[in-house]
Design an enzyme around this catalytic site. Structure first.
Site, PDB file in Angstrom:
ATOM      1  N   HIS A  74      25.423 -43.635 109.808  1.00  0.00           N
ATOM      2  CA  HIS A  74      24.925 -45.107 109.337  1.00  0.00           C
ATOM      3  C   HIS A  74      26.178 -46.100 109.711  1.00  0.00           C
ATOM      4  O   HIS A  74      25.711 -47.255 109.935  1.00  0.00           O
ATOM      5  CB  HIS A  74      25.001 -44.913 107.991  1.00  0.00           C
ATOM      6  CG  HIS A  74      24.029 -43.879 107.598  1.00  0.00           C
ATOM      7  ND1 HIS A  74      24.538 -42.725 107.128  1.00  0.00           N
ATOM      8  CD2 HIS A  74      22.648 -43.831 107.192  1.00  0.00           C
ATOM      9  CE1 HIS A  74      23.746 -41.880 106.845  1.00  0.00           C
ATOM     10  NE2 HIS A  74      22.498 -42.415 106.934  1.00  0.00           N
ATOM     11  N   CYS A  96      25.433 -44.189 115.007  1.00  0.00           N
ATOM     12  CA  CYS A  96      24.253 -44.413 115.824  1.00  0.00           C
ATOM     13  C   CYS A  96      24.732 -45.395 117.134  1.00  0.00           C
ATOM     14  O   CYS A  96      24.893 -46.474 116.616  1.00  0.00           O
ATOM     15  CB  CYS A  96      22.774 -44.474 115.413  1.00  0.00           C
ATOM     16  SG  CYS A  96      21.568 -44.672 116.478  1.00  0.00           S
ATOM     17  N   GLU A 126      24.243 -48.063 106.080  1.00  0.00           N
ATOM     18  CA  GLU A 126      24.148 -48.989 107.415  1.00  0.00           C
ATOM     19  C   GLU A 126      24.417 -50.448 107.104  1.00  0.00           C
ATOM     20  O   GLU A 126      24.965 -51.028 107.975  1.00  0.00           O
ATOM     21  CB  GLU A 126      22.738 -48.817 107.972  1.00  0.00           C
ATOM     22  CG  GLU A 126      22.924 -49.547 109.326  1.00  0.00           C
ATOM     23  CD  GLU A 126      21.542 -49.491 110.109  1.00  0.00           C
ATOM     24  OE1 GLU A 126      20.841 -48.558 110.107  1.00  0.00           O
ATOM     25  OE2 GLU A 126      20.854 -50.558 110.789  1.00  0.00           O
ATOM     26  N   CYS A 194      15.262 -50.589 116.700  1.00  0.00           N
ATOM     27  CA  CYS A 194      15.228 -48.959 116.849  1.00  0.00           C
ATOM     28  C   CYS A 194      14.029 -48.295 117.153  1.00  0.00           C
ATOM     29  O   CYS A 194      12.909 -48.613 116.519  1.00  0.00           O
ATOM     30  CB  CYS A 194      15.761 -48.301 115.573  1.00  0.00           C
ATOM     31  SG  CYS A 194      15.715 -46.642 115.677  1.00  0.00           S
ATOM     32  N   SER A 266      15.628 -38.169 110.214  1.00  0.00           N
ATOM     33  CA  SER A 266      16.738 -37.191 109.801  1.00  0.00           C
ATOM     34  C   SER A 266      16.085 -35.946 109.114  1.00  0.00           C
ATOM     35  O   SER A 266      16.995 -34.991 108.462  1.00  0.00           O
ATOM     36  CB  SER A 266      17.729 -38.033 108.482  1.00  0.00           C
ATOM     37  OG  SER A 266      16.751 -38.412 107.464  1.00  0.00           O
TER      38      SER A 266
END
Length: 308
Positions: A74, A96, A126, A194, A266
């Site tokens: 995150h 990421c 995040e 994303c 996840s």
């Protein structure tokens, strides 16, 4: 019963990289390895890594001196990085790369004198990491009402960035409200969002056209998994978020001829298999995988873990 699996579903490249960083660190340095926050939001993944010697903490003060420390996928605030450096902790950063890209976009906008708006969910790790990475105040908006409440002049130079676990669809109304409110506004290219979030959401919409019930495999604290369930509900299909097969309620399926399964970014495939096995205990099933977008992205590991 017909069972359709969404494509794509489950692990994205950022999650694969984060888990591999912990596993390789355990192999290279030996246990224990300390991980700040859940490496990804999935209990099965966290428990599996605990069994191999990872210790999960919420605060760096819980990490012993010189212990190998991993930052979760995150991302973290600069203050966390600075604390780790001040303590001399050897750190492996599993943030990421797409989250890091958002951090860098935010820094660039601020360096150009723009007021930065972050579209995201308050309290999400995040979001906290992103707000703590950029050198200045960040205005967090969660919906169009928050945009309406912004008190900046309409001609103020403004830029926006978004939480990566929100898709184009999730943010389009908020972005439209920002663009309508401010005359000098910039934002990232649509290609910078994303890809994994968008792909999984699009796959759920495809799935919803074929099934009577959607089962989303994922953790209750997983933002992207919850959003997948919400999308199923929004399009009129009964949708449930379950951690694994043990949470399957047969009553959900009593009138269903076709069931769709997807998984948050996840959630590992082993948990999807567990849900299919739980369905088989109710009755015979035929499993098909829907055609969908193939994902072939791989993110590089930190150099410390790949050096010979």
């Amino acid at each position: 019963m017909e069972v359709y699996l969404a494509q794509p579903r489950g692990f994205c490249a950022g999650v694969v990289r984060a888990i591999e960083i912990v596993e390789r660190a355990l192999e290279k340095y030996g246990p224990p390895v300390y991980v700040r926050h859940e490496i990804v939001h999935n209990k099965y993944v966290v428990e599996s890594l605990k069994a191999k010697g990872a210790i999960f903490v919420e605060d760096l003060s819980e990490v012993p001196p010189l212990a190998v420390t991993v930052f979760s996928a995150h991302g973290v605030a600069r203050s966390v990085e600075e604390e780790a450096a001040a303590r001399g902790l050897p750190v492996l950063n599993a943030t990421c790369p797409l989250v890091t890209k958002v951090h860098n976009q935010g820094k660039r906008y601020m360096s150009k004198g723009r007021t930065l708006v972050l579209i995201g969910h308050a309290g999400h790790p995040e979001v906290e990491g992103t707000m703590g990475q950029v050198p200045g105040p960040v205005l967090l908006v969660q919906d169009v009402d928050d945009v309406a409440a912004l008190t900046l002049p309409t001609d103020a130079p403004v830029a926006y960035i978004t939480q990566t676990t929100l898709s184009v669809d999730d943010t389009k109304d908020i972005i439209a409200a920002l663009q309508a409110k401010f005359t000098d506004i910039q934002g990232p290219d649509i290609r910078d969002i994303c890809y994994a979030t968008q792909n999984r959401q699009s796959a759920v919409r495809d799935l919803s056209k074929l099934v009577d019930v959607i089962l989303v495999v994922g953790a209750a604290n997983s933002s992207n998994s919850n959003r997948l369930r919400e999308i199923g509900t929004e399009v009129g299909v009964a949708s449930y978020l379950i951690a694994d097969g043990s949470e399957l309620n047969p009553d959900w399926l009593k009138d269903a001829k076709a069931v769709g399964i997807t998984a948050g970014a996840s959630a590992p495939e082993v948990l999807v298999d567990d849900v299919i096995e739980a369905l088989r205990r109710i009755g015979p099933v035929t499993v098909s995988v829907l055609p969908g977008r193939e994902e072939n992205i791989e993110f590089r590991l930190p150099a410390e873990l790949t050096a010979g």
